[in-house]
Design a protein around this motif. Sequence first.
Motif, short mmCIF file in Angstrom:
data_model
loop_
_atom_site.label_atom_id
_atom_site.label_comp_id
_atom_site.label_asym_id
_atom_site.label_seq_id
_atom_site.Cartn_x
_atom_site.Cartn_y
_atom_site.Cartn_z
N VAL A 93 -14.50 23.88 63.33
CA VAL A 93 -14.12 23.80 61.92
C VAL A 93 -14.33 25.16 61.25
O VAL A 93 -13.48 25.60 60.46
N ILE A 153 -11.45 27.23 62.18
CA ILE A 153 -10.26 26.87 61.40
C ILE A 153 -10.31 27.52 60.03
O ILE A 153 -9.30 28.06 59.55
N THR A 196 -10.00 17.02 65.10
CA THR A 196 -9.89 15.59 64.76
C THR A 196 -10.09 14.74 66.00
O THR A 196 -10.83 13.74 65.97
N VAL A 223 -6.74 21.94 63.92
CA VAL A 223 -7.17 20.77 63.14
C VAL A 223 -7.03 19.51 63.99
O VAL A 223 -7.91 18.65 64.01
N SER A 224 -5.92 19.40 64.70
CA SER A 224 -5.70 18.25 65.57
C SER A 224 -6.77 18.17 66.66
O SER A 224 -7.29 17.09 66.96
#
Length: 93
Positions: free
Chosen positions: A22, A25, A46, A42-43
């Motif tokens: 994160v 990102i 997740t 992000v995927s």
Amino acid sequence: MHGYSANRDAHLKRLRRIEGQVRGIARMVEDDQYCIDILTQVSAATKALQSVALNLLEEHLAGCVVEAAQQGGPEADAKVKEAADAIARLVRS
């Protein structure tokens, strides 16, 4: 003792890795990286969080819920309802 206690260190290690993802990102956004590259990361983050959630849910069912079901009574009903609600939240996310 919670159902995940036996794997606590592994969960923490995985969560720290996700935390790093994160932060990466955020750096990508700060550095104005390409949108699709950011979305890919992000995927991945997740999916990693979903994996942690599923492992925790499995451990909760195998530990807390099974123990409550063996004891029976309102505590068992509450644990099953709690688990069903958690599954519903995971499905919606």
